[in-house]
Design an enzyme around this catalytic site. Structure first.
Site, short mmCIF file in Angstrom:
data_model
loop_
_atom_site.label_atom_id
_atom_site.label_comp_id
_atom_site.label_asym_id
_atom_site.label_seq_id
_atom_site.Cartn_x
_atom_site.Cartn_y
_atom_site.Cartn_z
N LYS A 164 -4.83 12.56 -1.02
CA LYS A 164 -3.56 11.49 -0.12
C LYS A 164 -4.44 11.28 1.12
O LYS A 164 -4.65 12.14 1.65
CB LYS A 164 -2.23 11.88 -0.43
CG LYS A 164 -2.20 11.86 -1.52
CD LYS A 164 -1.41 10.80 -1.92
CE LYS A 164 -0.77 10.83 -3.54
NZ LYS A 164 -0.37 9.33 -3.63
N ASP A 189 -6.14 8.21 -2.39
CA ASP A 189 -4.95 7.23 -2.91
C ASP A 189 -4.32 7.36 -1.51
O ASP A 189 -3.69 7.64 -0.77
CB ASP A 189 -4.82 7.92 -3.72
CG ASP A 189 -3.11 7.59 -3.96
OD1 ASP A 189 -2.74 6.25 -3.30
OD2 ASP A 189 -2.20 7.70 -4.51
N GLY A 291 1.35 10.34 -12.53
CA GLY A 291 2.08 10.36 -11.78
C GLY A 291 2.83 10.64 -10.88
O GLY A 291 3.24 9.94 -10.08
#
Ligand code: NPG
Length: 371
Positions: A164, A189, A291
């Protein structure tokens, strides 16, 4: 044809093993809505992917609860529903609220398949019996801490590491991980944290040979992603921006992405997720299963979906212990080769454990019939 006899909503909360920090904020526990349906034939369970707050999408738990209780639930209750596609049609009058619709689709598919004895994976068209697992690593307080976490996950066997990132906590962190592990499958991400003004910074990531950068720009801007895609070499993957198979088609045709993250809840359910997969596959665009920190109920559904042939990249389908000390189902365990078996039993192939369910329940409410 079956009749939906009862729909029960349940809000649950489970502590996470470690806080999960993204560019949107920090999650310390998993709080979500579960739905149990009873039809003439069987009982089915679904898990709603909405979060407590509307930061990832415009849906959130209390909103999902209200639309399930007051609108979507009553549309199905006491109705003759031919199958899950029929349920989709009965709910189509409600605009949006895809995560809320998706939980009913999941629960009805579970019931339908339990009655017929087929697995969800076979119903969706799965072709594999194991899927490749990746892991999503939250923003750590320090680079050392991040390296320790990544090392642990690689040791367990994960086949892809996703970091992240957010503006300012990006290039240095990725560089440190890449330097230590030059060969691993690595992606990032951003959860929509950047703008086109950051293009120089995003271009700095090109040198790390990333599999992809996920959702760098605004959650609802395909056009800007299409511009960015021509300015950086790292393939752009879209998550938040893809809310349907039509969105996936538009994004691909516009050149807004080269990879698509499919989450069944975000696109309105497992059936629309299969359509989204089909749209991407027809166009040669690889997909993978995202997810949302699911419990065992939603994880079972993700594994069935991830076994479809177009899911050629490892998904965020990690072991239960990466999230929870104790899940509400029997835990899912990844093998040391980084793969996880797809549930084969009827329906989702898992059941909530009654004592775990009651220990994690915050509240329940039955959907009432509309007068
Ligand atoms: O392993 O389930 C998982 C988490 C994967 O990073 C992950 N999910 O942006 O995709 C995301 C993020 C997320 C989690 C988004 C929870 C919203 C809620």
């Amino acid at each position: 044809m079956t009749t939906v006899r009862a729909i029960e909503l349940r809000l649950i909360s489970l502590p996470l093993v470690r806080p999960f920090r993204t560019s949107m904020g920090i999650d310390r526990e998993k709080e979500c809505v579960l739905v149990r349906v009873e039809t003439d034939d069987a009982e089915g369970w679904g898990e709603c992917v909405a979060s407590p707050d509307p930061s990832y999408s415009d849906e959130f738990n209390q909103g999902a609860w209200a639309v399930l209780r007051d609108h979507l639930g009553p549309s199905l209750l006491a109705a003759d529903v031919p199958d899950a596609e029929g349920a989709e049609r009965k709910m189509a009058w409600v605009r949006g609220h895809r995560m809320a619709k998706a939980v009913l689709v999941m629960a009805l598919l579970d019931a339908e398949l339990k009655a017929s004895g087929a697995s969800l994976a076979s119903r969706l068209g799965a072709e594999r019996d194991r899927v490749q697992c990746g892991v999503s690593v939250g923003i750590a307080d320090t680079t050392e801490e991040l390296l320790d976490q990544v090392e642990g996950y690689l040791h367990e066997g994960y086949r892809r590491i996703k970091l992240k990132i957010e503006p300012g906590i990006d290039v240095d962190r990725v560089s440190a991980v890449r330097e230590r592990w030059p060969e691993i499958a690595l992606s990032v991400d951003a959860n929509a944290a950047y703008s086109l003004e950051d293009v120089d910074r995003l271009r700095e990531l090109d040198r790390f040979g990333l599999l992809m950068i996920e959702q760098p720009l605004s959650h609802d801007d395909l056009y800007e992603h299409s511009l960015l895609s021509t300015k950086i070499e790292t393939p752009v993957c879209l998550d938040e921006s893809i809310r349907s198979s039509a969105d996936a088609r538009a994004a691909i045709e516009l050149g807004a992405c080269r990879i698509v993250n499919i989450k069944q809840g975000r696109v309105g359910g497992l059936l629309e997720a299969v359509r989204t997969h089909d749209v991407c596959r027809e166009r040669g665009v690889p997909v993978w299963c995202g997810g949302m920190l699911e419990t065992g109920i939603g994880r079972a559904a993700n594994l069935a979906l991830a076994a479809l042939p177009g899911f050629t990249l490892p998904g965020d389908t990690s072991s239960s212990k990466r999230y929870f000390e104790e899940d509400i189902t029997e835990p899912f365990v990844m093998a040391s080769d980084g793969t996880m078996p797809v549930p084969r039993g009827p329906g989702l192939g898992v059941e909530p454990l009654p004592d775990r369910l009651s220990a994690s329940t915050l509240r329940t409410e039955g959907v009432a019939r509309k007068e």
